[in-house]
Design an enzyme around this catalytic site. Structure first.
Site: not given
Ligand code: AMP
Length: 406
Positions: A7, A91, A180, A241, A384
């Protein structure tokens, strides 16, 4: 089968080496500060022992080389030769509309990956660097790309088109993609396994609440809607964010503060959300500490965060015509009983009978509603990397079957 999962972020590279037959991790770690002063690698060995290596890691290729060197090293290694690696799973954040599932990276697909760079300029370039480095270093090993966006490609068009001229969707592919996806897919399936429910008959809402946060409506086993959009800035309030925001505010700030596109981009991505509201931190643990001591803006930040999730749960329940299961995951969703309680309180009318005692759980799978709750709320730790390894295994096995049958 041994699968290496990679990743690559802009300045970090995370890896995990899986032994799929044994359902175990042989080695995992991360390289930090790629291309910066003071770069280092942290390794967690199978025994659990942690080791830190310091070195000059100037770019992603050197970082990947470093990782490969360490996992075959005599002292800290997990395997004796790179030939033991059967496949690498990467990923890849943004697969655009082209990639609806995980794929092998061949000459054709890599062109499409390159074409998608513009859609996620903060993530995709680093993901691609990792792929190119691996192709050079392990040229005979199959490389698989697993996309954050792919799971949401089942959304109906009414969920993903924005209220802007349709021509802009056609011209620039501006639409909701969602992110996600690997996490939402993993936790909804895990929840159904645990509850012995058939996902194709259930309406599920998955809340991935981490530093980045998104929520998904999963109707009968397919993503129906999700809160992140064209970029990961839309939807829930996050660590740094904004989440949903009147676009008029952006143009107004640009005018009043006399700032341009790049600066306002940094403002909404890096200095807003919980950090901007609380003035404390983007980290919920620290905010909870300050809130306990009565700091007003810390309390406000937590309230706003939970309120936004609650509103989305309501909206997605209406959108799907009901909800059977709500899943919490991500660093906050898995660990913060306070946030989960704030989200679920006063939801009895909704069929959620919350159980405060069961909610005192951290980082492990657990139902947190009462036995007779109509809607079940469950905590499921995400994984993940495991999804990436599993997708990689499936694709590699399919390919080797094809080759054998030729
Ligand atoms: P993630 O991006 O999924 O790693 O999640 C990071 C977020 O999870 C940060 O805001 C952390 O403060 C939060 N988090 C991790 N552990 C806890 C905890 N025990 N209690 C509250 N928040 C936590």
């Amino acid at each position: 089968m041994k699968i290496l999962v990679l990743n690559c972020g802009s300045s970090s590279i995370k890896f995990e080496l899986f032994e799929m037959n044994m359902k175990g991790i042989l080695s995992k770690g991360r390289v930090e500060k790629v291309g910066m002063k003071g770069s280092f690698m942290r390794l967690q060995k199978k025994s659990g022992e942690l080791v830190k290596f310091e070195g000059e890691i100037l770019d992603h290729k050197i970082g990947v080389e470093y990782i490969l060197g360490v996992i075959i090293s005599e002292k800290h290694g997990a395997i004796s030769s790179l030939n033991e690696i059967d496949a690498v799973g990467h990923r890849y954040v943004h697969g655009g509309e082209y990639f609806k599932e995980s794929v092998i990276i061949d000459n054709k697909n890599i062109k499409y990956l390159e074409n998608n760079i513009e859609l996620a300029p903060l993530h995709n370039p680093a993901n691609l660097k990792g792929i190119i480095a691996m192709q050079t270093l392990l040229p005979k090993v199959p490389q698989i790309a697993v996309f954050d966006t792919a799971f949401h490609q089942t959304m109906p068009i009414k969920s993903y088109i924005y209220g802007i001229p349709y021509s802009l969707y056609k011209k620039h592919k501006i639409r909701r993609y969602g992110f996600h996806g690997t996490s939402h897919r993993y936790v909804y399936q895990k929840a159904c396994e645990r509850l012995k429910q058939n996902p194709e008959e259930k309406k599920i809402i998955t809340c991935h609440l981490g530093n980045g946060a998104s929520i998904a409506a999963i109707k009968y086993g397919k993503s129906y809607d999700t809160s992140m959009g064209f970029t990961p800035v839309e939807g829930l309030i996050m660590g740094t964010r904004t989440g949903d925001l009147d676009i008029g505010v952006v143009t107004y700030i640009m005018k009043k503060e006399e700032i341009g596109r790049a600066t306002v981009g940094t403002l909404i991505n890096k200095f807003s959300g919980l950090l901007g509201i609380t003035g404390v931190s983007s980290d919920v643990r620290e905010i909870e500490e300050k809130a306990k001591k009565g700091k007003k803006r810390a309390i406000l930040g937590l309230d706003m965060f939970a309120y936004r999730v609650k509103k989305y749960i309501g909206a997605y329940t209406a959108a799907m015509g009901g909800v059977d299961i709500v899943v919490f995951t991500g660093g906050i969703g898995e660990n913060s009983s306070l946030i989960r309680k704030k989200i679920c309180e006063e939801m009895e009318f909704f069929g959620i009978k919350f159980d405060d005692k069961k909610n005192e759980v951290r980082g492990k799978e657990q139902i947190i509603t009462a036995e007779d709750s109509k809607t079940i709320v469950i905590v499921v730790p995400t994984n993940e990397e495991l999804v990436i390894a599993q997708d990689t295994e499936i694709i590699v096995k399919k390919l080797s079957k094809l080759v054998k049958n030729k």
